[in-house]
Scaffold this motif. Sequence first.
Motif, PDB file in Angstrom:
ATOM      1  N   ALA A 313       0.755  -1.828  -0.027  1.00 14.78           N
ATOM      2  CA  ALA A 313      -0.078  -0.380   0.580  1.00 14.78           C
ATOM      3  C   ALA A 313       0.999   1.335  -0.079  1.00 14.78           C
ATOM      4  N   TYR A 314       0.711   1.989   1.414  1.00 14.54           N
ATOM      5  CA  TYR A 314       1.679   2.933   1.189  1.00 14.54           C
ATOM      6  C   TYR A 314       3.167   3.377   0.912  1.00 14.54           C
ATOM      7  N   SER A 315       4.031   4.173   0.350  1.00 13.57           N
ATOM      8  CA  SER A 315       5.699   3.469  -0.010  1.00 13.57           C
ATOM      9  C   SER A 315       5.883   5.080   0.581  1.00 13.57           C
ATOM     10  N   LYS A 316       7.075   5.488   0.850  1.00 15.12           N
ATOM     11  CA  LYS A 316       7.115   6.867   1.204  1.00 15.12           C
ATOM     12  C   LYS A 316       7.437   7.319   0.005  1.00 15.12           C
ATOM     13  N   ASP A 317       8.214   6.869  -0.908  1.00 17.65           N
ATOM     14  CA  ASP A 317       8.199   7.252  -2.412  1.00 17.65           C
ATOM     15  C   ASP A 317       6.769   8.569  -2.792  1.00 17.65           C
ATOM     16  N   MET A 318       5.809   8.232  -1.972  1.00 15.45           N
ATOM     17  CA  MET A 318       4.255   9.014  -2.549  1.00 15.45           C
ATOM     18  C   MET A 318       3.934  10.259  -1.666  1.00 15.45           C
ATOM     19  N   GLN A 319       5.262  10.857  -0.510  1.00 15.42           N
ATOM     20  CA  GLN A 319       5.683  11.737   0.038  1.00 15.42           C
ATOM     21  C   GLN A 319       5.848  13.091  -1.144  1.00 15.42           C
ATOM     22  N   ASP A 320       6.162  12.189  -1.758  1.00 15.09           N
ATOM     23  CA  ASP A 320       7.018  12.526  -3.603  1.00 15.09           C
ATOM     24  C   ASP A 320       6.221  14.012  -4.134  1.00 15.09           C
ATOM     25  N   ASP A 321       4.211  13.431  -3.898  1.00 15.95           N
ATOM     26  CA  ASP A 321       3.363  14.141  -4.650  1.00 15.95           C
ATOM     27  C   ASP A 321       3.201  15.101  -4.751  1.00 15.95           C
ATOM     28  N   LYS A 322       3.622  15.918  -3.138  1.00 11.41           N
ATOM     29  CA  LYS A 322       3.057  16.993  -2.731  1.00 11.41           C
ATOM     30  C   LYS A 322       3.992  17.990  -3.244  1.00 11.41           C
ATOM     31  N   PRO A 323       5.103  18.245  -4.080  1.00 10.67           N
ATOM     32  CA  PRO A 323       5.333  19.409  -4.569  1.00 10.67           C
ATOM     33  C   PRO A 323       5.141  20.103  -5.772  1.00 10.67           C
ATOM     34  N   PRO A 324       5.207  18.205  -6.713  1.00 15.69           N
ATOM     35  CA  PRO A 324       4.189  18.884  -7.849  1.00 15.69           C
ATOM     36  C   PRO A 324       2.940  19.635  -7.829  1.00 15.69           C
ATOM     37  N   VAL A 325       2.728  19.294  -7.492  1.00 16.65           N
ATOM     38  CA  VAL A 325       0.610  19.812  -7.157  1.00 16.65           C
ATOM     39  C   VAL A 325       0.808  21.129  -6.749  1.00 16.65           C
ATOM     40  N   PHE A 326       1.037  21.280  -5.753  1.00 15.70           N
ATOM     41  CA  PHE A 326       1.750  22.471  -4.978  1.00 15.70           C
ATOM     42  C   PHE A 326       1.871  23.495  -6.405  1.00 15.70           C
ATOM     43  N   GLU A 327       3.199  23.541  -6.917  1.00 19.42           N
ATOM     44  CA  GLU A 327       3.731  23.745  -7.689  1.00 19.42           C
ATOM     45  C   GLU A 327       3.195  24.157  -9.288  1.00 19.42           C
ATOM     46  N   ALA A 328       2.289  22.602  -9.338  1.00 22.60           N
ATOM     47  CA  ALA A 328       1.463  23.014 -10.290  1.00 22.60           C
ATOM     48  C   ALA A 328       0.612  23.838 -10.292  1.00 22.60           C
ATOM     49  N   ALA A 329       0.149  23.738  -9.162  1.00 19.50           N
ATOM     50  CA  ALA A 329      -1.379  24.874  -8.304  1.00 19.50           C
ATOM     51  C   ALA A 329      -0.721  26.284  -8.820  1.00 19.50           C
TER      52      ALA A 329
END
Length: 457
Positions: A313-329
């Motif tokens: 299920a969760y892997s720590k890679d997924m912590q990298d989900d936020k910077p691209p979403v914040f940047e794009a927004a």
Amino acid sequence: MWGGRFAGGPSAIMREINASIPFDRRLWQQDLEASRAHVAMLAACDIVSDDDADTILGGLDTIEREYERDGVPEDWDLEDIHMTVEARLAELVGPVAGRLHTARSRNDQVATDFRLWVRDTIDTLSEALHDLQCALVSRAGDHADTIMPGFTHLQTAQPVTLGHHLMAYYEMIGRDVDRFRTARERLNDCPLGSAALAGTGFAIDREMTAQALGFDAPTANSLDAVSDRDFALDFLSAASQCALHLSRLAEEFVIWASQPFSFVRMPDALSTGSSIMPQKKNPDAAELVRGHAGRIVGCLVALMMTMKGLPLAYSKDMQDDKPPVFEAADLLALSVAAMTGMVADADFKVKRMREAAELGFATATDLADWLVREAGIPFREAHHITGAAVKLAETKGVALSELALEDFQGVDARIDSSVYEALTVEESVAARASYGGTAPDEVRDRVNEARNRLGMT
Ligand code: ARG
């Protein structure tokens, strides 16, 4: 042998690589909101006492006031926003703070917080896109009769109206609004209560938290809930397509503002000068919108690459989900605002556009259509005859409408003087009154429909 080189090293590196607080502090409001819903549910289900829940809720209120006033502190040892809030809560209310994390994991917590953030952002962006649509429609209404050259291959094709051209972007942005709306619908299930990955043994009420947080329902599979980032990809994908549209509009402004075109004078507020060339007025805002589109698409690709191949299920890679979403927004919000200002305040050079529409034999198709309509000639043959007339006009260095009647009749004897009416750019656009065509009356109808849809008065 190598101990000296590494002593203390790994832990410092670990601290740094692990810390998401530098960026996920942006989730603080959503984190407090989700914690409030969670603890209220724990109390309602008699998993924590009402007194403890009140103490925790009071502490969360204090934290909210502190963060509003001073911002969120950044302590790498606390890793992320969830631990930062919980640590502060413990300082404020003591060991009872530890009860908040009952039947919850950071895995369902972050999935919930992030969904809430993306949902809020979609709502804000949708309002901004609505403003952009209003600006497009309002300028399109002003310019339903303004004639300009329409292009294919950036070569003069047929005359169109500026209103029609602007309404094309209204349609494009309308599809973006729709993509954000469906992305919002899909994301609106609540992961909270999925816990680390398998659900929880506590008798929680997931309907209650889902409802309190404005979700339609709890998510149906705990493994999926903590490892799904489709909602973020949906957002980035809608953002990317929207950015492509803005970038195309920006590029048109760049072209139109260049001196050989001179179709538009850019608003001073969205232009810059040159430090060496005093005459320059550069369309920097438009160029940056064009550039930002690339970065926004890059964010989509970045998160797709993060997610590909991750086992449940969760892997720590997924912590990298936020910077691209914040940047794009952030980039998209700026781009929408810049394009709204550009559309609203651009000074369109109506006379210059009209003159340009006369160039490049833009009404050649109208001559061919006239031959079909008035002389009963099959279109393919009419196309050929018109080609010969254009060639003759080009040799003589005149516009089609400037050819003498004898010249036309030398090309084809069936042409008579009524042809001239078909060759004006006004006639050309007025004739294209098929539904969705460029005729001024058609454009006015579409503008009025759009005004109603957008709630413009
Ligand atoms: N900061 C983490 C993230 O953003 C929160 C989840 C951490 N979960 C864990 N098992 N380490 O993904």
